[in-house]
Design an enzyme around this catalytic site. Structure first.
Site, PDB file in Angstrom:
ATOM      1  N   HIS A 229       2.796 -12.817  -5.293  1.00 33.04           N
ATOM      2  CA  HIS A 229       1.696 -13.042  -4.351  1.00 33.04           C
ATOM      3  C   HIS A 229       1.267 -14.513  -4.381  1.00 33.04           C
ATOM      4  CE1 HIS A 229      -1.528 -12.032  -1.723  1.00 33.04           C
ATOM      5  NE2 HIS A 229      -1.532 -10.742  -1.995  1.00 33.04           N
TER       6      HIS A 229
ATOM      7  N   ASP B 224      -1.739  -9.898   8.287  1.00 33.05           N
ATOM      8  CA  ASP B 224      -1.598  -9.167   7.024  1.00 33.05           C
ATOM      9  C   ASP B 224      -0.681  -7.990   7.302  1.00 33.05           C
ATOM     10  OD1 ASP B 224      -1.794  -8.265   4.455  1.00 33.05           O
ATOM     11  OD2 ASP B 224      -3.895  -7.665   4.557  1.00 33.05           O
TER      12      ASP B 224
ATOM     13  N   ARG C 190       0.798  -1.222   0.000  1.00 35.15           N
ATOM     14  CA  ARG C 190       0.000   0.000   0.000  1.00 35.15           C
ATOM     15  C   ARG C 190       0.833   1.276   0.000  1.00 35.15           C
ATOM     16  NH1 ARG C 190      -2.342  -4.057   2.811  1.00 35.15           N
ATOM     17  NH2 ARG C 190      -4.571  -4.421   2.438  1.00 35.15           N
TER      18      ARG C 190
ATOM     19  N   HIS D  28      -0.653  -2.524  -4.735  1.00 34.53           N
ATOM     20  CA  HIS D  28      -0.152  -3.483  -5.732  1.00 34.53           C
ATOM     21  C   HIS D  28      -0.030  -2.901  -7.141  1.00 34.53           C
ATOM     22  CE1 HIS D  28      -0.090  -6.310  -2.601  1.00 34.53           C
ATOM     23  NE2 HIS D  28      -1.232  -6.946  -2.801  1.00 34.53           N
TER      24      HIS D  28
ATOM     25  N   GLU E  47       5.267 -12.831   1.165  1.00 34.86           N
ATOM     26  CA  GLU E  47       5.574 -11.925   0.068  1.00 34.86           C
ATOM     27  C   GLU E  47       6.806 -11.084   0.427  1.00 34.86           C
ATOM     28  OE1 GLU E  47       1.781  -9.816  -0.971  1.00 34.86           O
ATOM     29  OE2 GLU E  47       1.037 -11.159   0.584  1.00 34.86           O
TER      30      GLU E  47
END
Length: 354
Positions: free
Chosen positions: A179, A251, A81, A106, A318
């Site tokens: 991803h 996350d 982000r 992304h 990731e």
């Protein structure tokens, strides 16, 4: 050992999508698409020698196009982000798409996971697929023409290596990743929360309610984000924890001890007791976004074989630089200038734990 090109369907505008199947002498298979650079299949042996597909994905090109979710896809120019879709570089402010609430994520609506890449296959004992995309100056409002090459190599010792190389003709920002959604019990085997995880990370980035970093680098000590001693993902999966509540589970960006390295080093391992499969992650990136796939729930686009999308059925590791880092001077440097080379490698190495 071999690489085969297969037709995988067509995009809505008629362009053909190809599937490249890499296989080594051990029978391990990695299937990669030229659309999104997506890893569509990854077959590795379990403790009995049976090949298990350990990665999520779809059965058709149109599902990748419409289903989104970035299943196994290359992410860029900027993974993760950027607050309010804005950043300032060398005194000039750039405004990007707000495609994640108020924020940019992304690379935007037509980021690298929405591109048809130019593919070159390299056969041999360690088959490789070289993907190239030239992102023009101003694409998604990013400055500079970015020339990107991503090379997937299936090694003789059952590892999938991903090398990202990029150059630019103007100062810009770059933060690439893949991803991939992993379930070492098999992509259709249910929850991944019982996987054992180890990560060599001593800090993480707390976020606000929009999943944007607050700017704090917080110690993992005494938090659910402390994976320095192996534990199941489930053990501290407590959604009453404020950080996990915001993320809908894990996350978050975890920062490797000591930061970026010159060469890839071992930074994480994921293990499934049901199959005995262990995946070791080696990288020279400074951080990793740990995602427990709480948002995987798009019923309209089932996964391979018609298997339904289900929350917490995958773990994503990731490797990347820190999210929104262009807006936090003390975060990792994501600026790429003419004459410099963006060059990072992540290796997912598979084996069976004895």
């Amino acid at each position: 050992m071999s690489i085969q090109k297969q037709h995988f369907g067509n995009l809505p505008d008629g362009r053909t999508v190809s599937r490249y199947v890499l296989q080594n002498e051990n029978g391990v298979v990695a299937a990669i698409l030229d659309y999104a650079g997506a890893v569509q299949q990854l077959l590795v042996p379990d403790r009995t020698g049976r090949l298990v597909d350990v990665i999520g994905g779809f059965d058709s090109a149109l599902d990748y196009y419409y289903g989104n979710g970035h299943q196994g896809s290359l992410i860029g120019r900027f993974g993760n982000r950027i607050k309010n879709g804005r950043f300032t570089l060398d005194g000039k402010t750039y405004t990007l798409a707000q495609n994640n609430g108020n924020n940019h994520i992304h690379g935007g609506p037509t980021g690298f996971s929405r591109k048809l890449w130019e593919a070159t296959s390299v056969d041999g004992a360690e088959p490789a697929l070289r993907l190239r995309y030239v992102s023009p100056d101003g694409e998604e409002n990013y400055p500079g023409t970015l020339d990107v090459t991503v090379t997937y190599t299936l090694t003789a010792d059952n590892a999938l290596s991903i090398r990202y190389v990029a150059t630019t003709d103007k100062p810009t920002v770059v933060n690439m990743t893949n991803h991939a959604y992993f379930n070492l019990g098999g992509f259709a085997s249910g929850t991944a929360l019982d996987h054992e995880l180890w990560i060599d990370a001593d800090t993480y980035l707390p976020t606000d309610d929009e999943k944007l970093p607050t700017g704090e680098l917080r110690s993992v000590e005494g938090t659910p984000f402390d994976f320095r001693t192996p534990k199941t993902v489930r053990r501290d999966f407590d959604l009453t924890n404020e950080d996990l509540r915001i993320g809908g589970g894990f996350d978050h960006c975890l920062n490797f001890t000591g930061g970026e390295t010159k060469e890839p080093v071992l930074r994480a391992s994921l293990y499934c007791d049901k199959t005995g499969i262990e995946m070791k992650t080696l990288t020279n990136m400074p951080s990793v976004q740990l995602y427990s796939a709480g948002g995987v729930r798009n019923a309209a686009y089932p996964l391979k074989g018609g298997y339904p999308q289900s929350p917490e059925s995958f773990i994503c590791l990731e490797t990347q630089k820190m999210p929104d880092s262009i807006n936090h001077p003390h975060f990792t440097d994501v600026v790429l200038r003419p004459g410099e080379i963006y060059d990072y490698t992540t290796v997912y190495a598979f084996g069976v734990r004895k």
